[in-house]
Design a protein around this motif. Structure first.
Motif, PDB file in Angstrom:
ATOM      1  N   GLY A  49       0.967  -1.297  -0.171  1.00  0.00           N
ATOM      2  CA  GLY A  49      -0.211   0.425  -0.617  1.00  0.00           C
ATOM      3  C   GLY A  49       0.761   0.785   0.066  1.00  0.00           C
ATOM      4  N   CYS A  50       2.156   0.990   0.928  1.00  0.00           N
ATOM      5  CA  CYS A  50       3.219   2.395   0.850  1.00  0.00           C
ATOM      6  C   CYS A  50       3.168   2.519  -1.058  1.00  0.00           C
ATOM      7  N   ARG A  51       3.630   4.313  -1.278  1.00  0.00           N
ATOM      8  CA  ARG A  51       3.955   4.036  -2.521  1.00  0.00           C
ATOM      9  C   ARG A  51       5.276   5.596  -2.314  1.00  0.00           C
ATOM     10  N   CYS A  52       6.219   5.034  -1.192  1.00  0.00           N
ATOM     11  CA  CYS A  52       7.255   5.474  -1.089  1.00  0.00           C
ATOM     12  C   CYS A  52       8.414   5.463  -2.451  1.00  0.00           C
ATOM     13  N   HIS A  53       8.255   4.506  -2.884  1.00  0.00           N
ATOM     14  CA  HIS A  53       8.952   4.645  -4.342  1.00  0.00           C
ATOM     15  C   HIS A  53       8.483   5.551  -5.341  1.00  0.00           C
ATOM     16  N   GLU A  54       7.139   6.041  -5.139  1.00  0.00           N
ATOM     17  CA  GLU A  54       7.583   7.121  -6.361  1.00  0.00           C
ATOM     18  C   GLU A  54       6.714   8.320  -6.070  1.00  0.00           C
ATOM     19  N   VAL A  55       6.463   8.388  -4.978  1.00  0.00           N
ATOM     20  CA  VAL A  55       6.683   9.813  -4.506  1.00  0.00           C
ATOM     21  C   VAL A  55       8.337  10.092  -4.691  1.00  0.00           C
ATOM     22  N   ILE A  56       9.780   9.222  -4.391  1.00  0.00           N
ATOM     23  CA  ILE A  56      10.264   9.334  -4.041  1.00  0.00           C
ATOM     24  C   ILE A  56      11.163   9.902  -5.422  1.00  0.00           C
ATOM     25  N   GLU A  71      -2.228  12.147  -3.243  1.00  0.00           N
ATOM     26  CA  GLU A  71      -1.982  10.835  -3.860  1.00  0.00           C
ATOM     27  C   GLU A  71      -2.221   9.199  -3.919  1.00  0.00           C
ATOM     28  N   CYS A  72      -1.207   9.275  -2.406  1.00  0.00           N
ATOM     29  CA  CYS A  72      -1.202   7.553  -1.325  1.00  0.00           C
ATOM     30  C   CYS A  72      -2.397   7.817  -0.817  1.00  0.00           C
ATOM     31  N   SER A  73      -2.981   6.736  -0.987  1.00  0.00           N
ATOM     32  CA  SER A  73      -4.351   6.174  -0.271  1.00  0.00           C
ATOM     33  C   SER A  73      -4.161   5.643   1.546  1.00  0.00           C
ATOM     34  N   LEU A  74      -2.625   6.033   1.629  1.00  0.00           N
ATOM     35  CA  LEU A  74      -2.399   5.751   2.845  1.00  0.00           C
ATOM     36  C   LEU A  74      -2.139   7.311   3.819  1.00  0.00           C
ATOM     37  N   PHE A  75      -2.011   8.241   3.087  1.00  0.00           N
ATOM     38  CA  PHE A  75      -1.563   9.836   3.907  1.00  0.00           C
ATOM     39  C   PHE A  75      -2.408  10.413   4.501  1.00  0.00           C
ATOM     40  N   GLY A  76      -2.177  10.377   5.808  1.00  0.00           N
ATOM     41  CA  GLY A  76      -2.905  11.018   6.702  1.00  0.00           C
ATOM     42  C   GLY A  76      -4.029  10.687   6.894  1.00  0.00           C
ATOM     43  N   PRO A 133       4.888   7.018  11.616  1.00  0.00           N
ATOM     44  CA  PRO A 133       4.705   6.738  10.214  1.00  0.00           C
ATOM     45  C   PRO A 133       4.840   5.307   9.523  1.00  0.00           C
ATOM     46  N   TYR A 134       3.918   5.158   8.189  1.00  0.00           N
ATOM     47  CA  TYR A 134       4.095   3.432   7.896  1.00  0.00           C
ATOM     48  C   TYR A 134       5.332   3.705   7.065  1.00  0.00           C
ATOM     49  N   GLY A 135       5.491   4.677   5.968  1.00  0.00           N
ATOM     50  CA  GLY A 135       6.657   4.747   5.176  1.00  0.00           C
ATOM     51  C   GLY A 135       7.305   5.496   5.324  1.00  0.00           C
ATOM     52  N   PRO A 136       8.841   5.704   4.985  1.00  0.00           N
ATOM     53  CA  PRO A 136       9.879   6.212   5.090  1.00  0.00           C
ATOM     54  C   PRO A 136       9.582   7.562   4.859  1.00  0.00           C
ATOM     55  N   CYS A 137       8.740   8.356   4.059  1.00  0.00           N
ATOM     56  CA  CYS A 137       8.476   9.668   3.845  1.00  0.00           C
ATOM     57  C   CYS A 137       7.691  10.637   4.938  1.00  0.00           C
ATOM     58  N   MET A 138       7.562   9.606   5.561  1.00  0.00           N
ATOM     59  CA  MET A 138       6.380  10.296   6.765  1.00  0.00           C
ATOM     60  C   MET A 138       7.458  10.481   8.278  1.00  0.00           C
ATOM     61  N   VAL A 139       8.766  10.301   8.017  1.00  0.00           N
ATOM     62  CA  VAL A 139       9.288  10.307   9.279  1.00  0.00           C
ATOM     63  C   VAL A 139       9.755  11.692   9.631  1.00  0.00           C
ATOM     64  N   THR A 192       9.154  13.974   2.026  1.00  0.00           N
ATOM     65  CA  THR A 192       7.683  14.438   0.946  1.00  0.00           C
ATOM     66  C   THR A 192       6.921  14.786   1.804  1.00  0.00           C
ATOM     67  N   CYS A 193       6.449  13.546   2.556  1.00  0.00           N
ATOM     68  CA  CYS A 193       5.158  13.000   2.611  1.00  0.00           C
ATOM     69  C   CYS A 193       4.472  13.608   3.936  1.00  0.00           C
ATOM     70  N   ARG A 194       5.836  13.875   4.833  1.00  0.00           N
ATOM     71  CA  ARG A 194       5.622  14.533   6.334  1.00  0.00           C
ATOM     72  C   ARG A 194       5.657  15.929   5.462  1.00  0.00           C
ATOM     73  N   ARG A 247      -3.741   6.186   7.439  1.00  0.00           N
ATOM     74  CA  ARG A 247      -3.466   5.129   7.910  1.00  0.00           C
ATOM     75  C   ARG A 247      -1.600   4.987   7.944  1.00  0.00           C
ATOM     76  N   CYS A 248      -1.002   6.908   7.435  1.00  0.00           N
ATOM     77  CA  CYS A 248       0.613   6.960   7.465  1.00  0.00           C
ATOM     78  C   CYS A 248       0.337   7.868   7.947  1.00  0.00           C
ATOM     79  N   THR A 249       0.819   8.548   9.278  1.00  0.00           N
ATOM     80  CA  THR A 249       0.840  10.134   9.792  1.00  0.00           C
ATOM     81  C   THR A 249       2.444  10.313  10.550  1.00  0.00           C
TER      82      THR A 249
HETATM   83  S1  SF4 Z   1       4.995   7.566   3.249  1.00  0.00           S
HETATM   84 FE1  SF4 Z   1       3.231   7.264   4.427  1.00  0.00          FE
HETATM   85  S2  SF4 Z   1       1.598   8.114   2.808  1.00  0.00           S
HETATM   86 FE2  SF4 Z   1       3.864   8.422   2.225  1.00  0.00          FE
HETATM   87  S3  SF4 Z   1       3.881   7.347  -0.013  1.00  0.00           S
HETATM   88 FE3  SF4 Z   1       4.452   5.660   2.230  1.00  0.00          FE
HETATM   89  S4  SF4 Z   1       2.863   5.294   3.079  1.00  0.00           S
HETATM   90 FE4  SF4 Z   1       2.434   7.114   1.608  1.00  0.00          FE
END
Ligand code: SF4
Length: 358
Positions: A309-316, A324-329, A337-343, A348-350, A331-333
């Motif tokens: 479900g994480c789309r960090c590779h596409e964000v990176i 556009e990631c369905s987990l943004f805000g 954080p669920y993915g590294p980009c929210m840490v 970028t996600c954070r 499951r992932c805050t």
């Molecule tokens: S960090 Fe979280 S919101 Fe960003 S792409 Fe990964 S799972 Fe999705």
């Protein structure tokens, strides 16, 4: 210019007007590769000021986000073996295959947050009967701080698990990525201070893509966009310097020598992007006693870079916006954080989450 001038709304309006004029007859997709630039862009709402012809895209600019899961998992393995593990705060929190260093600490592992390798060396001196490992993630900017400790000769119970990356090869990957289409690069100010703007000239010339090194104030970024558009309109592809108060064309030669003395270039895994040739810095064999990869035994580790479900590779890669990631805000805050980009503050996600999606 005084510091406050770099945030002047009057100058910003002038620059935005010039950007509008320069982009009147062209669309431009401008990519930056620096978490601090994304922070400046988002926190000052720069995207909202720009004409719709300009698209500003965040690429791989956060060292924690691009740290491969295998590197974190190796650190977790060493924590479970009972060694003292040290790293930056962001690294401690970054989720990996099935745990994080923070979770291991909650279970009793000795995991400590430090400001840098020097602090970790001090911990090693104070704990001569224990192994102290510094997990060293970063780009060219942080590499010299680790190089200097290795060259100085730290205590024998100190080692580094490197996850050091160099930026230009990752930019090559972006250029060749189908569907991204890069018209110009804002090159990272901190990295450019070390390697110099000349380091981006081969990329600019090979791919006909202008590059401009920028500082971190809002007007720095706007001015870099203006300079890129001028190059595009004139048909030039050079590596220019907006950040002259810090960056020199040749970079910091002393820091470059330090990096070259301690590390060698090699192929490195980037989280979700696979192995990028010649994109990593690894400790030279003559310093192998300080290389945690060589010093310790590791069982086979099956790492998963991108959790379901994480789309960090596409964000990176700048392929999608974090929203556009369905987990943004959901499951992932930042709190969980669920993915590294929210840490971290460079993720970028954070950044997008904290700026309300701007
Ligand atoms: S960090 Fe979280 S919101 Fe960003 S792409 Fe990964 S799972 Fe999705």
């Amino acid at each position: 210019m005084e510091q406050h001038d770099f945030r002047s709304s009057r100058y910003a309006k002038v620059l935005v007007q010039e950007i509008r004029k320069l982009s009147a007859e062209r669309k431009a997709r401008i990519v930056h590769v620096c978490g601090t630039h994304e922070d400046t862009i988002s926190s000052h709402g720069l995207r909202t000021l720009l004409p719709e012809e300009i698209t500003l895209i965040a690429g791989p600019g956060c060292p924690v986000c691009v740290c491969a899961a295998i590197d974190v998992d190796m650190g977790i393995e060493l924590a479970r073996q009972g060694h003292i593990i040290t790293s930056f705060g962001d690294m401690i929190s970054v989720p990996s295959t099935s745990s994080s260093l923070e979770k291991e600490r909650a279970k009793g592992a000795d995991v400590r947050v430090v400001y840098g390798a020097h602090d970790a060396v001090e911990i090693a001196r104070k704990n001569p009967h224990r192994e102290v490992v510094f997990i060293g993630a970063g780009f060219e900017t942080t590499a010299p701080t680790m190089a200097v400790e290795i060259i100085r000769g730290p205590p024998e119970n100190f080692s580094i698990l490197t996850s050091l990356k160099v930026i230009p090869p990752a930019m090559e990957i972006l250029v060749n990525l189908e569907g991204l289409e890069v018209d110009g690069f804002i090159t990272p100010g901190h990295v450019s201070a070390i390697i110099g703007t000349d380091a981006f000239t081969p990329l600019a010339q090979k791919h006909n893509i202008p590059c401009v090194a920028a500082g971190f104030e809002p007007l720095d970024v706007l001015e870099a966009i203006r300079m890129l558009l001028i190059q595009m309109n004139e048909g030039r592809s050079e590596s220019e310097n907006e950040y002259k108060r810090v960056v020199r064309p040749e970079g910091n030669l002393a820091a470059q020598k330090m990096i070259a003395d301690a590390f060698k270039i090699g192929d490195a895994p980037w989280r979700g992007l696979g192995v990028i040739p010649d994109s990593g810095l690894f400790i030279r064999p003559e310093f192998s006693q300080f290389d945690a990869r060589k010093k310790f035994e590791f069982p086979p580790i099956e790492s998963v870079d991108i959790l379901p479900g994480c789309r960090c590779h596409e964000v990176i890669l700048g392929m999608i916006d974090p929203t556009e990631c369905s987990l943004f805000g959901k499951r992932c805050t930042p709190e969980d954080p669920y993915g590294p980009c929210m840490v971290g503050h460079e993720g970028t996600c954070r950044i997008r989450h904290e700026s309300g999606g701007l």
